[in-house]
Design a protein around this motif. Structure first.
Motif, short mmCIF file in Angstrom:
data_model
loop_
_atom_site.label_atom_id
_atom_site.label_comp_id
_atom_site.label_asym_id
_atom_site.label_seq_id
_atom_site.Cartn_x
_atom_site.Cartn_y
_atom_site.Cartn_z
N GLU A 1 7.73 5.41 -9.73
CA GLU A 1 7.83 3.77 -10.18
C GLU A 1 9.05 3.52 -10.93
O GLU A 1 9.87 2.60 -10.80
CB GLU A 1 6.65 3.43 -10.81
CG GLU A 1 6.40 2.05 -11.20
CD GLU A 1 5.15 1.45 -11.70
OE1 GLU A 1 4.80 0.54 -12.02
OE2 GLU A 1 4.26 2.74 -11.85
N TYR B 1 4.07 5.82 -5.59
CA TYR B 1 3.83 5.84 -6.98
C TYR B 1 3.12 7.00 -7.44
O TYR B 1 3.20 7.66 -8.50
CB TYR B 1 3.55 4.80 -7.81
CG TYR B 1 4.45 3.55 -7.53
CD1 TYR B 1 5.74 3.59 -7.42
CD2 TYR B 1 4.05 2.08 -7.81
CE1 TYR B 1 6.51 2.68 -7.34
CE2 TYR B 1 4.90 0.94 -7.79
CZ TYR B 1 6.37 1.28 -7.53
OH TYR B 1 7.10 0.32 -7.66
N LYS B 2 1.92 7.01 -6.43
CA LYS B 2 0.66 8.00 -6.66
C LYS B 2 1.27 9.59 -6.39
O LYS B 2 1.04 10.59 -7.40
CB LYS B 2 -0.41 7.82 -5.92
CG LYS B 2 -1.63 8.79 -6.27
CD LYS B 2 -2.74 8.39 -5.26
CE LYS B 2 -3.97 9.28 -5.62
NZ LYS B 2 -4.77 8.99 -4.56
N GLU B 3 2.00 9.68 -5.41
CA GLU B 3 2.50 11.13 -4.98
C GLU B 3 3.73 11.42 -5.47
O GLU B 3 3.88 12.73 -5.65
CB GLU B 3 2.59 11.04 -3.52
CG GLU B 3 1.27 10.77 -2.64
CD GLU B 3 1.52 10.82 -1.30
OE1 GLU B 3 2.52 11.34 -0.68
OE2 GLU B 3 0.73 10.62 -0.52
N GLN C 1 2.52 1.89 -3.31
CA GLN C 1 1.44 2.50 -4.35
C GLN C 1 1.06 4.21 -4.01
O GLN C 1 1.03 4.84 -4.94
CB GLN C 1 0.12 1.64 -4.10
CG GLN C 1 0.06 0.20 -4.85
CD GLN C 1 0.77 0.15 -6.20
OE1 GLN C 1 0.23 0.89 -7.11
NE2 GLN C 1 1.71 -0.61 -6.49
N GLN C 2 1.33 4.08 -2.93
CA GLN C 2 0.89 5.63 -2.45
C GLN C 2 2.16 6.43 -2.96
O GLN C 2 2.20 7.74 -3.33
CB GLN C 2 0.89 5.76 -0.97
CG GLN C 2 0.81 7.26 -0.53
CD GLN C 2 0.67 7.20 1.12
OE1 GLN C 2 0.83 6.62 1.71
NE2 GLN C 2 0.24 8.62 1.47
N GLU D 1 0.39 11.63 4.15
CA GLU D 1 -0.72 12.33 3.60
C GLU D 1 -0.49 13.48 2.57
O GLU D 1 -1.30 13.77 1.75
CB GLU D 1 -1.67 12.85 4.83
CG GLU D 1 -2.27 11.48 5.44
CD GLU D 1 -2.97 11.80 6.68
OE1 GLU D 1 -3.44 12.90 6.87
OE2 GLU D 1 -3.04 10.99 7.43
N THR E 1 0.85 -1.14 -0.12
CA THR E 1 -0.07 0.03 -0.02
C THR E 1 0.98 1.08 0.06
O THR E 1 0.48 2.11 -0.79
CB THR E 1 -1.04 -0.08 1.33
OG1 THR E 1 -1.57 -1.17 1.26
CG2 THR E 1 -1.82 1.03 1.29
N LYS F 1 5.73 11.64 -8.76
CA LYS F 1 6.14 11.48 -10.29
C LYS F 1 7.50 10.81 -10.72
O LYS F 1 8.55 11.35 -10.03
CB LYS F 1 5.94 12.57 -10.85
CG LYS F 1 5.73 12.48 -12.39
CD LYS F 1 5.33 13.99 -13.09
CE LYS F 1 5.37 13.80 -14.53
NZ LYS F 1 5.04 15.10 -15.44
N GLY G 1 4.26 15.42 -6.08
CA GLY G 1 3.95 16.05 -7.46
C GLY G 1 5.02 16.36 -8.24
O GLY G 1 5.00 16.40 -9.57
N ASP H 1 8.70 15.67 -10.24
CA ASP H 1 9.10 14.67 -11.03
C ASP H 1 10.62 14.37 -10.48
O ASP H 1 11.52 15.09 -10.33
CB ASP H 1 9.28 14.86 -12.27
CG ASP H 1 9.53 13.89 -13.16
OD1 ASP H 1 10.20 12.88 -13.04
OD2 ASP H 1 9.30 13.82 -14.61
#
Length: 186
Positions: A54, A47-49, A44-45, A167, A41, A51, A148, A150
């Motif tokens: 991954e 990767y989402k937060e 995945q967080q 968060e 989890t 850029k 956010g 990169d």
């Protein structure tokens, strides 16, 4: 300056309130299956937060994932969490992260950590160690990117990078020097 009983009780109650904001599960040793699920989890967080996160993790030799590191203190503080070492996407060992501190501090926070080993030599030294201390056994470069941003511009010139996120994305001004990593029997 003497502290009256009211102030002592107020401070004690405030500290207990802060610590109780974390579930009691945060302070219980977790089985490997739980650590793995929480690490998935957290990844995945990440990767989402973050850029490029991954792509970055796909290029490193291995990485530690600490899905929940709790830091709390009132003058004397500490942090603790349990996590997993992943090599080629597979769990190869379980570790704790711990540190103590003294100084002006009050409060508590919880965050996720990923510590990435860019070189095989850094990963091998970590795996061979019987307890590893950041700043003594290896220097960790703490990523200073915001949510956010990169991270694909990382140069890969340093052997170990750390990312702390939660968060609100990556947190700034984190010092891992003196933090101890210990292998767990899971």
């Amino acid at each position: 300056m003497k502290m009256n009983r009211f102030n002592q009780w107020t401070i004690t109650a405030l500290l207990l309130l802060i610590l109780s904001s974390f579930s009691s599960a945060d302070f219980i040793k977790q089985p490997a299956e739980v650590i793995d699920a929480e690490a998935n989890t957290a990844i995945q967080q990440f990767y989402k937060e973050v850029k490029g996160g991954e792509a970055f993790l796909s290029k490193v030799k291995g990485y530690l994932v600490f899905p929940s590191v709790v830091k709390a203190g009132f003058v004397i503080g500490g942090k603790y969490g349990e996590g997993v070492l992943r090599v080629n996407g597979k769990s190869v060992g379980y570790y704790s992260i711990a540190a103590g501190s003294v100084g002006f501090q009050m409060g508590a926070q919880k965050a996720s950590y990923i510590i990435a080993f860019v070189t095989q030599d850094a990963l091998d030294k970590f795996i061979r160690s019987n307890g590893w201390e950041a700043g003594v056994d290896g220097a960790i470069t703490v990523a200073k990117w915001g949510a956010g941003t990169d991270i694909s511009t990382i140069s890969y010139q340093n052997p170990i990078y750390a990312f702390v996120f939660g968060e609100k994305g990556l947190m700034y001004n984190l010092n891992l020097e003196g933090t101890k990593f210990t292998k767990l029997n899971r």
